[in-house]
Enzyme design. Sequence first.
Site, PDB file in Angstrom:
ATOM      1  N   CYS A 339       0.942  -1.337  -0.053  1.00  0.00           N
ATOM      2  CA  CYS A 339      -0.081   0.072   0.011  1.00  0.00           C
ATOM      3  C   CYS A 339       0.861   1.392   0.047  1.00  0.00           C
ATOM      4  O   CYS A 339       0.592   2.311  -0.850  1.00  0.00           O
ATOM      5  CB  CYS A 339      -0.974  -0.057   1.042  1.00  0.00           C
ATOM      6  SG  CYS A 339      -1.288  -1.539   1.868  1.00  0.00           S
ATOM      7  N   ARG A 368       6.290 -11.566   5.405  1.00  0.00           N
ATOM      8  CA  ARG A 368       5.676 -11.443   6.565  1.00  0.00           C
ATOM      9  C   ARG A 368       6.157 -12.325   7.763  1.00  0.00           C
ATOM     10  O   ARG A 368       6.610 -13.580   7.403  1.00  0.00           O
ATOM     11  CB  ARG A 368       4.200 -11.659   6.670  1.00  0.00           C
ATOM     12  CG  ARG A 368       3.454 -10.488   5.927  1.00  0.00           C
ATOM     13  CD  ARG A 368       2.072 -10.603   5.749  1.00  0.00           C
ATOM     14  NE  ARG A 368       1.599  -9.784   4.671  1.00  0.00           N
ATOM     15  CZ  ARG A 368       0.183  -9.435   4.090  1.00  0.00           C
ATOM     16  NH1 ARG A 368      -0.327 -10.494   4.614  1.00  0.00           N
ATOM     17  NH2 ARG A 368      -0.032  -8.482   3.696  1.00  0.00           N
ATOM     18  N   GLN A 386       1.072 -11.013  -3.725  1.00  0.00           N
ATOM     19  CA  GLN A 386      -0.057 -10.485  -3.714  1.00  0.00           C
ATOM     20  C   GLN A 386      -0.512 -10.186  -4.898  1.00  0.00           C
ATOM     21  O   GLN A 386       0.145  -9.492  -5.609  1.00  0.00           O
ATOM     22  CB  GLN A 386      -0.477  -9.488  -2.702  1.00  0.00           C
ATOM     23  CG  GLN A 386      -0.273 -10.015  -1.151  1.00  0.00           C
ATOM     24  CD  GLN A 386      -0.696  -8.919  -0.454  1.00  0.00           C
ATOM     25  OE1 GLN A 386       0.088  -7.702  -0.223  1.00  0.00           O
ATOM     26  NE2 GLN A 386      -1.796  -9.114   0.224  1.00  0.00           N
ATOM     27  N   ASP A 388      -2.237  -7.565  -5.671  1.00  0.00           N
ATOM     28  CA  ASP A 388      -2.389  -6.308  -4.889  1.00  0.00           C
ATOM     29  C   ASP A 388      -3.137  -5.407  -6.040  1.00  0.00           C
ATOM     30  O   ASP A 388      -2.149  -4.782  -6.411  1.00  0.00           O
ATOM     31  CB  ASP A 388      -1.293  -6.128  -4.034  1.00  0.00           C
ATOM     32  CG  ASP A 388      -1.716  -5.350  -2.960  1.00  0.00           C
ATOM     33  OD1 ASP A 388      -2.999  -5.367  -2.565  1.00  0.00           O
ATOM     34  OD2 ASP A 388      -0.856  -4.974  -2.105  1.00  0.00           O
ATOM     35  N   HIS A 390      -4.910  -1.459  -5.408  1.00  0.00           N
ATOM     36  CA  HIS A 390      -5.439  -0.128  -4.691  1.00  0.00           C
ATOM     37  C   HIS A 390      -6.231   0.847  -5.394  1.00  0.00           C
ATOM     38  O   HIS A 390      -5.853   1.333  -6.641  1.00  0.00           O
ATOM     39  CB  HIS A 390      -4.249   0.593  -3.811  1.00  0.00           C
ATOM     40  CG  HIS A 390      -3.675  -0.158  -2.946  1.00  0.00           C
ATOM     41  ND1 HIS A 390      -2.444  -1.031  -2.956  1.00  0.00           N
ATOM     42  CD2 HIS A 390      -3.817  -0.709  -1.720  1.00  0.00           C
ATOM     43  CE1 HIS A 390      -2.178  -1.814  -1.981  1.00  0.00           C
ATOM     44  NE2 HIS A 390      -3.188  -1.541  -1.231  1.00  0.00           N
ATOM     45  N   LYS A 470     -14.399  -4.432   6.527  1.00  0.00           N
ATOM     46  CA  LYS A 470     -13.931  -5.231   4.943  1.00  0.00           C
ATOM     47  C   LYS A 470     -14.696  -6.140   4.726  1.00  0.00           C
ATOM     48  O   LYS A 470     -15.609  -6.550   5.441  1.00  0.00           O
ATOM     49  CB  LYS A 470     -12.571  -5.883   5.673  1.00  0.00           C
ATOM     50  CG  LYS A 470     -12.482  -6.743   6.766  1.00  0.00           C
ATOM     51  CD  LYS A 470     -11.320  -7.295   6.955  1.00  0.00           C
ATOM     52  CE  LYS A 470     -11.538  -8.481   8.325  1.00  0.00           C
ATOM     53  NZ  LYS A 470     -10.511  -9.224   8.449  1.00  0.00           N
ATOM     54  N   HIS A 516      -8.496  -1.478  -0.868  1.00  0.00           N
ATOM     55  CA  HIS A 516      -7.639  -2.583  -0.802  1.00  0.00           C
ATOM     56  C   HIS A 516      -8.156  -3.586  -1.178  1.00  0.00           C
ATOM     57  O   HIS A 516      -9.045  -4.247  -0.911  1.00  0.00           O
ATOM     58  CB  HIS A 516      -6.611  -2.652   0.591  1.00  0.00           C
ATOM     59  CG  HIS A 516      -6.233  -1.515   1.056  1.00  0.00           C
ATOM     60  ND1 HIS A 516      -4.937  -1.375   1.498  1.00  0.00           N
ATOM     61  CD2 HIS A 516      -6.765  -0.674   1.794  1.00  0.00           C
ATOM     62  CE1 HIS A 516      -4.946  -0.354   2.108  1.00  0.00           C
ATOM     63  NE2 HIS A 516      -5.925   0.222   2.285  1.00  0.00           N
TER      64      HIS A 516
HETATM   65 ZN    ZN Z   1      -3.184  -2.420   0.711  1.00  0.00          ZN
END
Ligand code: ZN
Length: 646
Positions: A339, A368, A386, A388, A390, A470, A516
């Site tokens: 992010c 992680r 990910q 991922d 945004h 979420k 996200h």
């Molecule tokens: Zn994010």
Amino acid sequence: MSVSVAADGTKDGFALAKEASASAPLALVLDGKQKDLSFVPPSGATVEIVTADTDEGREVIRHSTAHVMAQAVLRLFPDAKYSIGPPIQDGFYYDFDVERPFTPEDLERIEAEMKAIVKENQRFERAELNKEEALSLFASQPYKVEIIEGVAGDAEGADRDAATGEALSIYRNTVDGDERFVDLCRGPHIPGTGRIKAFKLLRSSGAYWRGDEKRPMLQRIYGTAWESKQALEDYLHRLEEAEKRDHRKLGRDLDLFSWSDEVGPGLALWHPKGSIVRKTLEDLSRDMHLERGYQPVFTPHIGKSTLWETSGHLGWYRENMFPSMQAEEGEYLAKPMNCPFHILIFQSKTRSYRELPVRFSELGTVYRYERSGVVHGLLRVRGLTQDDSHIFCRRDQVVDELVEVVDFLRELYGMFGLSPDRVRFSTRPPKSVGTDDEWATAEAAIPVALERAGLDYVVDEGDGAFYGPKIDIDVRDAIGRYWQMCTIQVDFQLPERFGLEYTDEQGERVRPVMIHRALYGSVERFTGVLVEHFAGAFPTWLAPVQVAVIPIADRHIDYATEVAERLRQGRVRVEVDDSDNTMGAKIRHHQLQKVPYMLVVGDDEAANKTVAVRRRTGEETRGVSLDDLAAKLASEIEARSLELTV
Ligand SMILES: [Zn+2]
Ligand SMILES: [Zn+2]
């Protein structure tokens, strides 16, 4: 099925269950709390009868079976100290402090003893004690003493046996008033052990008391219990099926990926075959993101600690981050999320309302610091990529964007025969940042979006991230197991922390909202789930090797090579098996490797420019022309068919 019935203040649960003709009643629910059937609900109350064939009913059965197991263990191992024994998904466990670990033979003896206890049809009797009485009753049981002393020890949740509130409750198992066993417990329990119809002990393993490696190592026995023999058998069959599908085993057998102690836990090494699967998934993801108006970005794997301070990760996510590296100009940390980098790209120029929504997408590899004990194959890893994205948008665009994300998700998952199945909407937790207004906006948008997207959902009150609500989406695989895959979060906080802005129609500076979302979740986890979902037998478009050409004798190798070359021109992934193995052994090998098609070629095939097609499922078609084969394969792969079509 559970049934509702009105109480009159005189009848107990048994009488009420009878009145409601509930079959196999086990407990009742009053005001959301489960009680024993012996309980007499007050007049005017509506109670629910919990029957054996419901999730709640099975939980009561499993918890009661855990007591029976503890009693059996104490009969066979009189010096054992018993600690806690909660029901869990599909079963139960109980932890014991014993001299040595249990052996498989021990489990058999314990199981036999349990059957005897079930036969005795011992009653479960509830009693309430004060702390002193409880302490003296369990004086020789140090774990029970600790639970009683620490009543709040219940806080970690797994421990249903820890009593709560003022009075402590215990359950005695009795035969004609004789006590056979007693446990500290909140209940409820089945009326008698005779109601346990089907159970099995599965395995045992070490487990630290309270999950704390500084506390004693206990021995945990896992078991399962069901409402009928048939339900137990079905479950054991599912277990067996799940074992065969274990992606760690298949990953090794199919040469897809591995791990090495020299690298460290949770860091996968992708072998060539696994990498083909991964590349296919990644290509698909990249293409679809472009088609749907996402813009690709690439960002670094590490960033300065000051960045993670601004983002708040150092405040609330530090324990999931790898320790920092010291460089000349300060501390660096491996990214646990993408992010902040995407935010900086958004911030790299002034943005107008006309540009919004801006959708950045990256296959971003993050690290992680999962504890080594929880790392599990590809499903829970320390290094993950990910898919991922945004989305930066105006408040009035949030619903549309969420609907679009769900649509995207459906299209993507559909390609694997998966669909969003269980959807949870998690709302503001007790501890959160942000204003009431922001939360209200975000929480109002989600149900509207889910309804418009036609997704049923349940609300998980107070389970949102502390910076925003979420949506969690689970899928069901080929054998009915649920997997949590995708998370979508609506976030006002990071835009705030980084001071994000765009210029609106009036020329005012306004904060955008951030969404996200990761659809695969991570490529690692998604691949692991796919391996289990397909049991390693990938559809042709995903299979690392799509076709194996098998010459019958050495003199057919030339033609086999010609066939392979022809298919390779159409970008089919093909291997020629020119090994010295027998025909039978070759076919077995490729079948075990789950290669979709084997093409067997001999004199006839070479002379006629055909092949004999053998599917991994065993069906055979002879005399298929090379042209025909190439065309059919191409369209099967192009269509990402889930079935074999040649
Ligand atoms: Zn994010
Ligand atoms: Zn209990």
